[in-house]
Write a protein that holds these residues in place. Structure first.
Motif, PDB file in Angstrom:
ATOM      1  N   LEU A 117      44.967  26.522  61.307  1.00  0.00           N
ATOM      2  CA  LEU A 117      45.493  25.342  62.031  1.00  0.00           C
ATOM      3  C   LEU A 117      46.301  24.780  62.856  1.00  0.00           C
ATOM      4  O   LEU A 117      46.356  23.899  63.589  1.00  0.00           O
ATOM      5  CB  LEU A 117      46.251  24.237  60.107  1.00  0.00           C
ATOM      6  CG  LEU A 117      45.368  23.990  58.544  1.00  0.00           C
ATOM      7  CD1 LEU A 117      45.986  24.493  57.569  1.00  0.00           C
ATOM      8  CD2 LEU A 117      44.064  23.656  58.835  1.00  0.00           C
ATOM      9  N   GLU A 118      46.830  25.635  62.612  1.00  0.00           N
ATOM     10  CA  GLU A 118      47.895  25.582  63.934  1.00  0.00           C
ATOM     11  C   GLU A 118      47.415  25.947  65.783  1.00  0.00           C
ATOM     12  O   GLU A 118      47.801  25.201  66.503  1.00  0.00           O
ATOM     13  CB  GLU A 118      48.966  26.931  64.115  1.00  0.00           C
ATOM     14  CG  GLU A 118      50.440  27.004  62.760  1.00  0.00           C
ATOM     15  CD  GLU A 118      50.838  27.835  62.700  1.00  0.00           C
ATOM     16  OE1 GLU A 118      49.838  28.976  63.314  1.00  0.00           O
ATOM     17  OE2 GLU A 118      52.130  27.532  62.206  1.00  0.00           O
ATOM     18  N   SER A 119      46.658  26.232  65.071  1.00  0.00           N
ATOM     19  CA  SER A 119      45.550  26.572  66.649  1.00  0.00           C
ATOM     20  C   SER A 119      44.774  25.453  67.296  1.00  0.00           C
ATOM     21  O   SER A 119      43.925  25.320  68.092  1.00  0.00           O
ATOM     22  CB  SER A 119      44.920  27.837  66.669  1.00  0.00           C
ATOM     23  OG  SER A 119      43.197  27.764  65.930  1.00  0.00           O
ATOM     24  N   GLY A 120      44.370  24.391  66.192  1.00  0.00           N
ATOM     25  CA  GLY A 120      43.391  23.596  65.942  1.00  0.00           C
ATOM     26  C   GLY A 120      41.934  23.585  65.931  1.00  0.00           C
ATOM     27  O   GLY A 120      40.852  23.271  66.036  1.00  0.00           O
ATOM     28  N   ALA A 121      41.580  24.996  65.150  1.00  0.00           N
ATOM     29  CA  ALA A 121      40.223  25.347  64.914  1.00  0.00           C
ATOM     30  C   ALA A 121      39.578  25.110  63.418  1.00  0.00           C
ATOM     31  O   ALA A 121      38.602  24.768  63.702  1.00  0.00           O
ATOM     32  CB  ALA A 121      40.481  26.839  64.851  1.00  0.00           C
ATOM     33  N   LEU A 122      40.590  24.465  63.000  1.00  0.00           N
ATOM     34  CA  LEU A 122      40.449  23.636  62.130  1.00  0.00           C
ATOM     35  C   LEU A 122      41.516  22.777  61.678  1.00  0.00           C
ATOM     36  O   LEU A 122      42.577  22.606  61.941  1.00  0.00           O
ATOM     37  CB  LEU A 122      40.685  24.998  60.466  1.00  0.00           C
ATOM     38  CG  LEU A 122      39.981  25.837  60.339  1.00  0.00           C
ATOM     39  CD1 LEU A 122      40.293  26.703  59.074  1.00  0.00           C
ATOM     40  CD2 LEU A 122      38.872  24.948  60.084  1.00  0.00           C
ATOM     41  N   VAL A 123      40.830  21.789  60.908  1.00  0.00           N
ATOM     42  CA  VAL A 123      42.224  20.530  60.845  1.00  0.00           C
ATOM     43  C   VAL A 123      42.475  19.693  59.482  1.00  0.00           C
ATOM     44  O   VAL A 123      40.781  20.391  58.600  1.00  0.00           O
ATOM     45  CB  VAL A 123      41.445  18.919  60.829  1.00  0.00           C
ATOM     46  CG1 VAL A 123      41.834  17.726  61.072  1.00  0.00           C
ATOM     47  CG2 VAL A 123      41.084  18.949  63.105  1.00  0.00           C
TER      48      VAL A 123
END
Length: 199
Positions: A117-123
């Motif tokens: 979530l922090e890296s933006g790979a998941l939302v």
């Protein structure tokens, strides 16, 4: 998933918000269940904006009490909403991997996906609506006499868990953004034993 009585195990790890009757549970860590999907999946299928739109999506789900496929999503303010699962697994890492690969929206523990979530790979999907408090617990059969070696293992794992696991309760919108974690003291090693883990 294992049935302690049927399969002859002394202890097991359970992750979830519900535990089957007849078991004693010792909580090792607390977290939140959240809904998360990849940007690619949301771009292709749309981002749900309300409860009604959740029903039209592919869901990657676990099992209720270990054996019954999950059919409802928990809501933060209480209640639940019915959805159809496209993939079921008791392995939370498999559900996370499915979400990363764009197979659907996964219902997973926050501490399993926080880095994604922090890296933006998941939302996170509807973070103010969908979710539930969950915990990782060591469970054993409720009985009058617990063998000494089993009791010793349980006590050792409970003592180790606060340093060996993320023991704090993670709220849905409390993802760390800029703060760096303070250096931790040297961790104790987990006690060596054979134990089955399941959701």
């Amino acid at each position: 998933y294992v049935d302690l009585l049927r399969d002859g195990y002394d202890v097991a790890l359970r992750a979830g918000s519900q535990l089957e009757p007849g078991l004693v549970a010792r909580t090792l860590a607390r977290t939140m269940l959240v809904a998360a999907a990849s940007p690619a999946y949301l771009a292709a299928h749309g981002t749900p904006r309300n409860l009604r739109e959740l029903r039209g999506h592919r869901w990657l789900l676990g099992f209720t009490r270990g054996e019954v496929p999950q059919t409802h999503l928990p809501l933060l303010r209480g209640g639940q909403v019915h959805v159809e699962g496209s993939l079921y697994s008791s392995d939370m890492l498999l559900l996370k991997e499915g979400a990363l690969r764009g197979l659907g929206i996964g219902m997973v523990p926050l501490n399993f996906v926080i880095s994604s979530l922090e890296s933006g790979a998941l939302v996170q999907v509807l973070p103010d609506v969908v979710g539930a408090r969950s915990h990782i617990a060591l469970v054993y059969l409720e009985r009058e006499f617990v063998p000494l070696q089993v009791r010793a293992f349980i006590d050792a794992l409970v003592e180790w868990a606060p340093q060996g696991l993320e023991g704090e309760l993670l709220e849905p919108r409390s993802l760390p953004r800029t703060k760096r974690r303070p250096a931790r003291s040297k961790r104790k090693r987990a006690p060596a034993a054979r134990v089955r883990a399941s959701a």
